[in-house]
Design an enzyme around this catalytic site. Structure first.
Site, PDB file in Angstrom:
ATOM      1  N   CYS A 128       0.814  -1.218   0.000  1.00 22.76           N
ATOM      2  CA  CYS A 128       0.000   0.000   0.000  1.00 22.76           C
ATOM      3  C   CYS A 128       0.850   1.271   0.000  1.00 22.76           C
ATOM      4  O   CYS A 128       0.370   2.346   0.346  1.00 22.76           O
ATOM      5  CB  CYS A 128      -0.939   0.007   1.200  1.00 22.76           C
ATOM      6  SG  CYS A 128      -2.029  -1.433   1.243  1.00 22.76           S
ATOM      7  N   LYS A 193      -7.492   0.669  10.691  1.00 21.03           N
ATOM      8  CA  LYS A 193      -7.568  -0.478   9.787  1.00 21.03           C
ATOM      9  C   LYS A 193      -6.600  -1.543  10.275  1.00 21.03           C
ATOM     10  O   LYS A 193      -5.400  -1.300  10.408  1.00 21.03           O
ATOM     11  CB  LYS A 193      -7.214  -0.035   8.373  1.00 21.03           C
ATOM     12  CG  LYS A 193      -7.232  -1.156   7.365  1.00 21.03           C
ATOM     13  CD  LYS A 193      -7.092  -0.623   5.949  1.00 21.03           C
ATOM     14  CE  LYS A 193      -6.998  -1.771   4.961  1.00 21.03           C
ATOM     15  NZ  LYS A 193      -6.813  -1.279   3.590  1.00 21.03           N
ATOM     16  N   ARG A 203      -8.817  -9.124  -1.904  1.00 19.34           N
ATOM     17  CA  ARG A 203      -7.511  -9.079  -2.577  1.00 19.34           C
ATOM     18  C   ARG A 203      -7.544  -9.857  -3.886  1.00 19.34           C
ATOM     19  O   ARG A 203      -6.851  -9.513  -4.841  1.00 19.34           O
ATOM     20  CB  ARG A 203      -6.417  -9.590  -1.643  1.00 19.34           C
ATOM     21  CG  ARG A 203      -6.159  -8.569  -0.557  1.00 19.34           C
ATOM     22  CD  ARG A 203      -5.040  -8.940   0.357  1.00 19.34           C
ATOM     23  NE  ARG A 203      -5.028  -8.020   1.504  1.00 19.34           N
ATOM     24  CZ  ARG A 203      -4.353  -8.241   2.611  1.00 19.34           C
ATOM     25  NH1 ARG A 203      -3.630  -9.329   2.744  1.00 19.34           N
ATOM     26  NH2 ARG A 203      -4.397  -7.363   3.592  1.00 19.34           N
ATOM     27  N   LYS A 246     -12.155  -0.749  10.426  1.00 26.74           N
ATOM     28  CA  LYS A 246     -12.189  -1.834   9.448  1.00 26.74           C
ATOM     29  C   LYS A 246     -11.281  -2.976   9.874  1.00 26.74           C
ATOM     30  O   LYS A 246     -10.159  -2.698  10.260  1.00 26.74           O
ATOM     31  CB  LYS A 246     -11.710  -1.275   8.111  1.00 26.74           C
ATOM     32  CG  LYS A 246     -11.609  -2.278   7.016  1.00 26.74           C
ATOM     33  CD  LYS A 246     -11.133  -1.628   5.752  1.00 26.74           C
ATOM     34  CE  LYS A 246     -10.918  -2.721   4.733  1.00 26.74           C
ATOM     35  NZ  LYS A 246     -10.024  -2.344   3.696  1.00 26.74           N
ATOM     36  N   TYR A 311     -21.163  -4.858   1.380  1.00 24.73           N
ATOM     37  CA  TYR A 311     -21.546  -5.529   0.141  1.00 24.73           C
ATOM     38  C   TYR A 311     -22.990  -6.039   0.226  1.00 24.73           C
ATOM     39  O   TYR A 311     -23.574  -6.413  -0.781  1.00 24.73           O
ATOM     40  CB  TYR A 311     -20.587  -6.689  -0.154  1.00 24.73           C
ATOM     41  CG  TYR A 311     -19.142  -6.224  -0.232  1.00 24.73           C
ATOM     42  CD1 TYR A 311     -18.665  -5.583  -1.376  1.00 24.73           C
ATOM     43  CD2 TYR A 311     -18.269  -6.384   0.848  1.00 24.73           C
ATOM     44  CE1 TYR A 311     -17.360  -5.127  -1.440  1.00 24.73           C
ATOM     45  CE2 TYR A 311     -16.969  -5.932   0.789  1.00 24.73           C
ATOM     46  CZ  TYR A 311     -16.508  -5.300  -0.353  1.00 24.73           C
ATOM     47  OH  TYR A 311     -15.219  -4.838  -0.408  1.00 24.73           O
TER      48      TYR A 311
HETATM   49  C1  PBG Z   1      -6.666  -1.635  -0.044  1.00 21.28           C
HETATM   50  C2  PBG Z   1      -7.956  -2.061   0.545  1.00 21.28           C
HETATM   51  C3  PBG Z   1      -8.271  -3.322   1.095  1.00 21.28           C
HETATM   52  C4  PBG Z   1      -9.625  -3.274   1.425  1.00 21.28           C
HETATM   53  C5  PBG Z   1     -10.077  -2.000   1.122  1.00 21.28           C
HETATM   54  N1  PBG Z   1      -9.028  -1.259   0.593  1.00 21.28           N
HETATM   55  C6  PBG Z   1      -7.460  -4.546   1.238  1.00 21.28           C
HETATM   56  C7  PBG Z   1      -6.185  -4.546   1.982  1.00 21.28           C
HETATM   57  O1  PBG Z   1      -5.839  -3.625   2.723  1.00 21.28           O
HETATM   58  O2  PBG Z   1      -5.469  -5.532   1.787  1.00 21.28           O
HETATM   59  C8  PBG Z   1     -10.422  -4.404   1.983  1.00 21.28           C
HETATM   60  C9  PBG Z   1     -11.857  -4.405   1.638  1.00 21.28           C
HETATM   61  C10 PBG Z   1     -12.536  -5.699   1.829  1.00 21.28           C
HETATM   62  O3  PBG Z   1     -11.955  -6.716   2.265  1.00 21.28           O
HETATM   63  O4  PBG Z   1     -13.739  -5.741   1.530  1.00 21.28           O
HETATM   64  N2  PBG Z   1      -5.823  -0.966   0.810  1.00 21.28           N
HETATM   65 ZN    ZN Z   2      -3.791  -0.828  -0.076  1.00 18.20          ZN
END
Ligand code: PBG
Ligand code: ZN
Length: 322
Positions: A128, A193, A203, A246, A311
């Site tokens: 990221c 997060k 992913r 999250k 979702y």
């Molecule tokens: C990317 C991102 C992720 C999600 C939202 N933005 C995945 C991660 O951090 O690996 C997860 C969303 C989901 O699982 O529904 N940074």
């Molecule tokens: Zn990311």
């Protein structure tokens, strides 16, 4: 016995009257995955009911959603060129930029458009941020993320949602947006997060898994609640408009604690793995999907979430569950 709590549970009318939390369609945000190309509606295996959409199809689907009250969408870009330095992420030509422009052109203020800001779908390594000697370099990453947020804002996004977990990115994004005259673009921070196995299906959907290592040097450790609040308060101080937690279901204590310690709206992201588990068990006939989803959504609301990204939104609204 003077005190009988059961008196308030006697029939549906009184139960409705004393209900402490209520769900409203206005609190739900629906995520979309946008890919380059035309005429693409490609189901995502592990997330039944969720698809990759090319822009033409996205416009049609959003139009259908609007009719049932889905008027807030969170856009993820997939299938863009991947480079080591994530340079494609902040171009003014990404599928996200194009989608935002088209959506705002077609639906104007009837649709509130939020974009996910993170580079993991735009890097060859899938992290990221920007790698320096295999370590995600904070400040170099923040620079790129701010440029990406600016591209989305200039395309017309109503709100940007940084999901990277770099330190200081909310402040940096706010500063750049303001400097470029985008002071009315809001920021919903993925403030808290966690490094979570619940992102597995996403992913696959976003083709954004790290090629090497994991995200634990930037996303939070699931064991930490105090640190979670610290992350939330930092982003509030940096200028976030909404704070998000999250995943959601396994982190309700965090939602609750944040709700009690900030004056900002609190959002939570009911993530892909949480959705897939419900869908899989429902497909097996092991649970009652409608009842489970409503129980989960009520629980998140009770914990203190003002806003839920899920979702399940389409089912909730289309099937008249709320
Ligand atoms: C990317 C991102 C992720 C999600 C939202 N933005 C995945 C991660 O951090 O690996 C997860 C969303 C989901 O699982 O529904 N940074
Ligand atoms: Zn990311």
């Amino acid at each position: 016995m003077k005190i009988r709590p059961r008196r308030l549970r006697k029939n549906p009318i009184i139960r409705e009257m004393v209900a402490e939390t209520r769900l409203s369609k206005d609190m739900f945000i629906y995520p979309y995955f946008v890919v380059p190309g035309k005429k693409i509606v490609h189901p995502i295996d592990a997330m039944p009911g969720i698809n990759h959409f090319s822009m033409d199809e996205l416009l049609k689907d959003v139009e259908k959603g609007l009719k049932i009250g889905i008027n807030k969408v969170l856009i993820f870009g997939v299938g863009e060129e991947k480079t080591k330095d994530a340079s494609s992420s902040f171009s003014n030509n990404t599928v996200v930029v194009k989608a935002v422009k088209e959506l705002k052109k077609k639906f104007g203020d009837d649709l509130y458009v939020i974009t996910d800001v993170c580079v993991c779908a735009y890097t060859t390594h899938g992290h990221c941020g920007i790698l320096h000697d295999d370590y995600v370099h904070n400040d170099a990453s923040v620079e790129v993320l701010a440029k990406m947020a600016l591209a989305h804002a200039q395309a017309g996004a109503d709100m940007v949602a940084p999901s990277d977990m770099m330190d200081g990115r909310i402040g940096a994004i706010r500063e750049l947006l303001d400097e470029k005259g985008m002071e009315n673009t809001a920021i919903m921070s993925y403030a808290i997060k966690f490094a979570s196995a619940y992102y597995g299906p996403f992913r696959e959907a976003a083709d954004s898994a790290p090629q090497k290592g994991d995200r634990k040097s930037y996303q939070m450790d699931a064991r930490n609640g105090r640190e979670a609040l610290r992350e939330g308060l930092l982003d509030e101080a940096e200028g976030a408009d909404i704070l998000m937690v999250k995943p959601a279901m396994a982190y309700m204590d965090v939602i609750s604690n944040l709700r009690q310690n900030t004056l900002l709206p609190v959002a939570c992201y009911n993530v892909s793995g949480e959705y897939s588990m419900v869908k899989a068990a429902a497909a097996k006939g092991w649970i009652d999907e409608q009842k489970i989803v409503l129980e989960n959504m009520h629980a998140l609301t009770r914990a203190g979430a003002d806003i839920i990204i899920s979702y399940h939104t389409r089912d909730l609204l289309q099937k008249g569950w709320i």
